[in-house]
Design a protein around this motif. Sequence first.
Motif, mmCIF file in Angstrom:
data_model
loop_
_atom_site.group_PDB
_atom_site.id
_atom_site.type_symbol
_atom_site.label_atom_id
_atom_site.label_comp_id
_atom_site.label_asym_id
_atom_site.label_seq_id
_atom_site.Cartn_x
_atom_site.Cartn_y
_atom_site.Cartn_z
ATOM 1 N N LYS A 107 0.835 -1.208 0.000
ATOM 2 C CA LYS A 107 0.000 0.000 0.000
ATOM 3 C C LYS A 107 0.863 1.249 0.000
ATOM 4 C CE LYS A 107 -3.069 2.953 2.584
ATOM 5 N NZ LYS A 107 -4.177 3.175 3.534
ATOM 6 N N GLN A 108 1.886 1.266 0.830
ATOM 7 C CA GLN A 108 2.705 2.472 0.932
ATOM 8 C C GLN A 108 3.472 2.745 -0.354
ATOM 9 O OE1 GLN A 108 0.784 3.536 3.531
ATOM 10 N NE2 GLN A 108 2.556 4.862 3.582
ATOM 11 N N ILE A 109 3.919 1.713 -1.035
ATOM 12 C CA ILE A 109 4.593 1.928 -2.321
ATOM 13 C C ILE A 109 3.609 2.513 -3.332
ATOM 14 C CG2 ILE A 109 5.702 0.796 -4.282
ATOM 15 C CD1 ILE A 109 6.910 -1.200 -2.262
ATOM 16 N N VAL A 110 2.409 1.959 -3.386
ATOM 17 C CA VAL A 110 1.404 2.478 -4.319
ATOM 18 C C VAL A 110 1.105 3.942 -4.027
ATOM 19 C CG1 VAL A 110 -1.010 2.309 -5.037
ATOM 20 C CG2 VAL A 110 0.350 0.231 -4.771
ATOM 21 N N VAL A 111 0.910 4.278 -2.751
ATOM 22 C CA VAL A 111 0.566 5.652 -2.373
ATOM 23 C C VAL A 111 1.720 6.611 -2.634
ATOM 24 C CG1 VAL A 111 0.013 7.153 -0.412
ATOM 25 C CG2 VAL A 111 -1.164 4.956 -0.673
ATOM 26 N N ASP A 112 2.913 6.248 -2.180
ATOM 27 C CA ASP A 112 4.043 7.181 -2.241
ATOM 28 C C ASP A 112 4.664 7.287 -3.626
ATOM 29 O OD1 ASP A 112 3.609 7.582 0.427
ATOM 30 O OD2 ASP A 112 5.302 6.375 1.112
ATOM 31 N N SER A 113 4.419 6.313 -4.497
ATOM 32 C CA SER A 113 5.079 6.297 -5.806
ATOM 33 C C SER A 113 4.391 7.168 -6.843
ATOM 34 C CB SER A 113 5.158 4.857 -6.335
ATOM 35 O OG SER A 113 3.858 4.348 -6.596
#
Length: 258
Positions: free
Chosen positions: A209-215
């Motif tokens: 989730k964090q990769i999707v959000v931050d990327s």
Amino acid sequence: MSDRPDLIATEVIDERILLIRIDRPERRNAFDGATARALEAAIDRYEADDALRCAVLTGSDLVFSAGQDLIAAATGDMGVTERRGGFGIMARPPVKPIIAAVEGHALAGGLELCLACDLIVCSRTASLGLPEAARSLVAMGGGCFRLPKRIPYHLAMELILTGKPWPATLFAELGLINRLAEPGGAVDGALELARDICAAGPLAVRASKQIVVDSQGWTDEEAWTKQLPYLTALHHSEDLREGLRAFAEKRPPVWKGR
């Protein structure tokens, strides 16, 4: 107005899912400051409890949320918190997954609440919209910049500039909504989706989730290296070893979250 803890009700489902219910029917689940602080407290609880792996945010059978309480706003009582922003979630959603379960109307800040969630389940009879411009207001809770990232640009622009609500069935066709449910079934549909998420490795879910959000602002070239810090803890985890063993042994994995 003093804070009321009962403005946001919470219930733990299956020991892993936190059901969060907006409970302000007298104001169509609209948000004032106290309601925003109560939702922020519920999100903080969810973040802090490692046993909780997914959250479902819902309203009543008649309305998800009518957004900001305009009567409260007239007295300066805005549904905003210092840490998490609008409604206690919009500026800083949880790092773990959260699903919106919508019955009835999700208008103005109600739709922006949905856009602060990772997945959306709606009743077929629900309607969603951003009516702010029709009242000479602006959707300041993320609607103007999040919605065009979720549906085609020109359709987002039409929705924002006209202020007219659209049926959930249309939003499903546009890909904004993950699943449609029969009337009264949005929470059950969201819980089914939450159970699917809980069956996956919790560390991997959070990192993904964090990769999707931050990327969102990364180039492909940057992404190869910028994603690595999110993966470090996972690569040395018991859960990774358990996932590989369970696959080899053809059995369901037993996650420890570490």
